[in-house]
Design an enzyme around this catalytic site. Structure first.
Site, mmCIF file in Angstrom:
data_model
loop_
_atom_site.group_PDB
_atom_site.id
_atom_site.type_symbol
_atom_site.label_atom_id
_atom_site.label_comp_id
_atom_site.label_asym_id
_atom_site.label_seq_id
_atom_site.Cartn_x
_atom_site.Cartn_y
_atom_site.Cartn_z
ATOM 1 N N SER A 87 30.145 -0.993 -6.805
ATOM 2 C CA SER A 87 30.898 -2.024 -7.516
ATOM 3 C C SER A 87 30.817 -1.792 -9.027
ATOM 4 O O SER A 87 31.218 -0.735 -9.510
ATOM 5 C CB SER A 87 30.384 -3.420 -7.113
ATOM 6 N N GLU A 105 37.624 1.858 -3.737
ATOM 7 C CA GLU A 105 37.514 0.600 -2.989
ATOM 8 C C GLU A 105 37.687 -0.524 -3.993
ATOM 9 O O GLU A 105 37.553 -0.322 -5.191
ATOM 10 C CB GLU A 105 36.163 0.501 -2.282
ATOM 11 N N HIS A 110 33.028 -3.165 -0.572
ATOM 12 C CA HIS A 110 32.588 -4.553 -0.394
ATOM 13 C C HIS A 110 32.797 -4.983 1.058
ATOM 14 O O HIS A 110 33.552 -5.915 1.359
ATOM 15 C CB HIS A 110 33.359 -5.468 -1.343
#
Length: 298
Positions: free
Chosen positions: A109, A201, A271
Site C-alpha cells: 500500500s 493493485e 488489499h
C-alpha cells in the site's frame, strides 16, 4: 539486484509506522506471530504515537525509521500499516548505511514509496501483509511471508481469468499500489520498467481515477518496454452517478491493448485477505496460460 540476508531464529525484527497512526493492540497479533517464528519483535517509537492521522510528526516517523534502518542488529523492518504519510518523509531519510548493510523492508500500500525508492538502489524488498491486517490474512499469505523471510523458495499457481492476455515473460518484479506509483512519476522514486514485470493493485478508488492514473503511467513510458503486467486486487472500486462505462479490468486492457506483453488478473496481492508475499527486485518467470497462471522465482 542485491538480496538482503534471509532471517534466522533469534533475529530482531522492527515494527514501525511511516504513515498512519496505529495502537499497540493493533500490532499484538503480529508480535505473537514473530515470537512463534522464534524472532524477536522490536517496537518502534511510532507505535502508539499520534499527530492527527499520522503515527507521530513527520520528524518522529522519519527518526524512528532511520534508527531501525541504521541499527545493524535489526534484520528486517516490518511496516505496521499504510494509509498515507511515507512520501512526506522519504526525501529526508539517509539510506547510505542501509545500502552498505541492506535488510528487508516489508509492507504494501503506502509502503510502495519505500519499495520504489529502494528499488533504485538495486536492493530487493518484500511486498507483503502488514501487522494492521495480519489478523484477517489467509494462512497462505502468512506462510508465504514466513517462507520468503527465512529463505525458502516459493512459487504461486492460480486459476486463469478470462480477461488475461496469454503469454510467457520474465524479468525483475516491481510495482505496488497504483495510486502511489502514479504519485511518484517524475520523482527520484519513479521506476524504470524496461524489461520488468509490473504489479499493480488499488483500493477504494473511482473508476475514472484508475483510468487517469493508468494513462499517466502510459504517458510516462511505463508500458513501452514492459515484460509483463500482474494485476492484483482492484478492491472496492466506485463509480459516479453517470457511469464511467468500464470496470477496472476493461480499463486496464484498453490502455495496454497496443502492447504484446502478457497480463494476469486476479493475482493474490493487494488489499485482499490472500495477499501473498512478493520479492520486489527478484527475477521471476510469469506464464499466463489458458487455464492457469504460474509465477516462479528464477
Amino acid at each position: 539486484m542485491f538480496t538482503p540476508d534471509f532471517v534466522k531464529a533469534g533475529d530482531k525484527i522492527a515494527i514501525v509506522s511511516t504513515a498512519r497512526k496505529i495502537d499497540l493492540k493493533e500490532v499484538k497479533e503480529a508480535i505473537d506471530i514473530l515470537k512463534q517464528w522464534r524472532l524477536q519483535p522490536v517496537l518502534g517509537s511510532t507505535i502508539g504515537l499520534q499527530a492527527h492521522q499520522f503515527a507521530g510528526s513527520d520528524e518522529e516517523r522519519r527518526a524512528d525509521f532511520q534508527h531501525m534502518l541504521d541499527d545493524k542488529n535489526i534484520k528486517a523492518i516490518w511496516c505496521a500499516r499504510g494509509g498515507y504519510g511515507t512520501v512526506r518523509i522519504i526525501d529526508q531519510i539517509d539510506f547510505s548505511e542501509f545500502c552498505k548493510h541492506p535488510k528487508w523492508i516489508i509492507g504494501y500500500s503506502d509502503i510502495t514509496v519505500l519499495h520504489s525508492h529502494i528499488h533504485n538502489f538495486r536492493i530487493a524488498t518484500l511486498h507483503a501483509p502488514m501487522p494492521i491486517d495480519i489478523h484477517k490474512s489467509t494462512k497462505e499469505s502468512i506462510h508465504s511471508l514466513k517462507d520468503i523471510l527465512f529463505g525458502k523458495k516459493v512459487g504461486y499457481t492460480i486459476p486463469a481469468s478470462k480477461k488475461n492476455k496469454i503469454g510467457t515473460c520474465e524479468g525483475q518484479l516491481i510495482g505496488g499500489n497504483l495510486s502511489m506509483l502514479y504519485s511518484m512519476c517524475g520523482s527520484a522514486s519513479s521506476l524504470d520498467t524496461s524489461g520488468k514485470i509490473l504489479c499493480i493493485e488499488d483500493l477504494d478508488e473511482y473508476l475514472y481515477h484508475i483510468d487517469r492514473m493508468l494513462y499517466n503511467l502510459k504517458r510516462n513510458g511505463y508500458f513501452d518496454k514492459l515484460s509483463g503486467l500482474i494485476v492484483g486486487g482492484m478492491t472496492k472500486m466506485h463509480d459516479n452517478n453517470i457511469p464511467f462505462g468500464k470496470k477496472a479490468k476493461k480499463i486496464i486492457l484498453d490502455i495496454v491493448k497496443e502492447y504484446n506483453f502478457p497480463v494476469a488478473f486476479n493475482f493474490p496481492m493487494g488489499h485482499i485477505e490472500d495477499n501473498r508475499t512478493l520479492i520486489f527486485g527478484a527475477e521471476v518467470t510469469l506464464q499466463v496460460g489458458k487455464d492457469e497462471v504460474k509465477f516462479e522465482y528464477k
